[in-house]
Design an enzyme around this catalytic site. Structure first.
Site, PDB file in Angstrom:
ATOM      1  N   HIS A 191      61.651  46.956  39.405  1.00 44.08           N
ATOM      2  CA  HIS A 191      61.954  45.537  39.609  1.00 44.08           C
ATOM      3  C   HIS A 191      61.129  44.576  38.735  1.00 44.08           C
ATOM      4  CE1 HIS A 191      64.148  46.901  43.163  1.00 44.08           C
ATOM      5  NE2 HIS A 191      63.048  47.466  43.627  1.00 44.08           N
TER       6      HIS A 191
HETATM    7  O1  RIB Z   1      62.771  43.763  46.288  1.00 42.48           O
HETATM    8  C1  RIB Z   1      61.891  44.138  45.248  1.00 42.48           C
HETATM    9  C2  RIB Z   1      60.667  43.271  45.237  1.00 42.48           C
HETATM   10  O2  RIB Z   1      59.972  43.408  46.467  1.00 42.48           O
HETATM   11  C3  RIB Z   1      59.652  43.673  44.157  1.00 42.48           C
HETATM   12  O3  RIB Z   1      58.962  42.526  43.725  1.00 42.48           O
HETATM   13  C4  RIB Z   1      58.702  44.580  44.888  1.00 42.48           C
HETATM   14  O4  RIB Z   1      57.380  44.558  44.327  1.00 42.48           O
HETATM   15  C5  RIB Z   1      58.674  43.939  46.239  1.00 42.48           C
HETATM   16  O5  RIB Z   1      57.736  42.854  46.179  1.00 42.48           O
END
Ligand code: RIB
Ligand code: CA
Length: 312
Positions: A242
């Site tokens: 992500h």
């Molecule tokens: O949904 C993904 C996000 O949530 C990313 O930023 C991960 O690190 C969590 O914070």
């Protein structure tokens, strides 16, 4: 001239890799500071982890400011089930020696934006937007000073990962996200629609291992741990990566395509709380406020990551 950025983060293995990518790119990015927020794990741990990562990068001079320890109006929801007890499970790294700054993360965001010329500072939010939402609420004058807010959060076609409708960063603090999306700032959103097209395939994991440095080894260990939950859940051959997509956008925007559309946050409904209602097909006359990314060159993204992380 490197782009001045503030990284707001809840490390978290994927946040950690995003921070490493930024610190490995000093010709393009000037990290003015890192502000930590409660999210994946509580604030004390995100503030510890941010320092662990900066020391791993060999950059103990980075200034790190602890921010908000809970969402603006709601109780904190954490995600140890994904990130582990420490939030950086998967690699054994020493306790940090570098200090936290005394100033609160929200004050650092406000003071920095007031001190810098307008349009010079980009905010990169990798966790719940509590710090930025609080800063905008407390000091509305800084909003027009912001160059751009690049957000990891939200989902449209990919739908939610923490509820059927909502992505974690937005769901934890929907009120903060609502403030940011309604602020009038220039916003880029890297949602699950992007990150789920950038899976940590076995070949990519092997590439991180083959870097053969403490950074490469830590990243491979983190990814190996971090992706298990999502692989199990989605039955894919790798988990989504992500937060590094935020930094990758700043380094190589050509890796992404998207649309400038209206995106609004559900803050009332229990059923769909935290949903990013993205008008991808422009079926309303709501004013466009977000460049919502839709495609990623995943091979190019991982090539950038490997090349840059090998520098540390
Ligand atoms: O949904 C993904 C996000 O949530 C990313 O930023 C991960 O690190 C969590 O914070
Ligand atoms: Ca995060």
């Amino acid at each position: 001239m490197p782009r001045k950025i503030i990284i707001d983060t809840d490390p978290g293995q994927d946040d950690a890799i995003a921070i490493l990518l930024a610190l490995a790119s000093p010709d393009e990015l000037d990290v003015l500071g890192v502000t930590t927020v409660a999210g994946n794990i509580p604030l004390a741990l995100t503030s510890r982890n941010a320092r662990v990562v900066c020391e791993l990068a060999g950059k103990p001079e980075v200034t790190i400011f602890a921010g908000c320890d809970k969402p603006m109006t709601r109780d904190l929801l954490t995600a140890e089930y994904i990130h582990g007890k420490t939030g950086l499970d998967g690699a054994d790294l020493p306790e940090p020696a570098m200090p936290l700054q005394d100033k609160h993360g929200v004050d650092f965001i406000i003071d920095t934006l007031r001190a810098e010329p307008a349009g010079m500072v980009t905010l990169c939010t990798l966790g719940p937007m509590t710090n930025v939402g609080t800063a905008f609420h407390r000091a509305p004058d800084i909003v027009e000073k912001v160059a751009e807010v690049v957000i990891m959060g939200g989902a449209y076609f990919e739908v939610g990962n923490v509820t059927p409708a909502a992505e974690f960063n937005i769901y934890v603090d929907p009120e903060a996200a609502d403030i940011v999306l309604k602020s009038g700032c220039s916003i880029v959103m890297q949602s699950l629609d992007i990150t789920h097209k950038a899976l940590i395939l076995p070949s990519r994991l092997a590439d991180f291992r083959s870097i053969g440095t403490p950074v490469g080894d830590a990243v491979a260990g983190w990814l190996d741990f971090f992706e298990r939950y999502d692989m199990e859940k989605y039955g894919a051959e790798g988990g989504p990566l992500h937060d590094p997509t935020v930094i990758a956008y700043l380094l190589k925007p050509e890796l992404f395509t998207g649309r400038h559309i209206n995106v609004e946050i559900e803050t009332q409904s229990q059923l769909t709380l935290g949903m990013t209602v993205a008008d991808w097909w422009r079926v309303t006359d709501r004013k466009p406020n977000v460049t919502f990314m839709g495609t990623i060159d995943a091979d190019g993204f991982y090539a950038l990551l490997i090349e840059r992380l090998a520098r540390l």
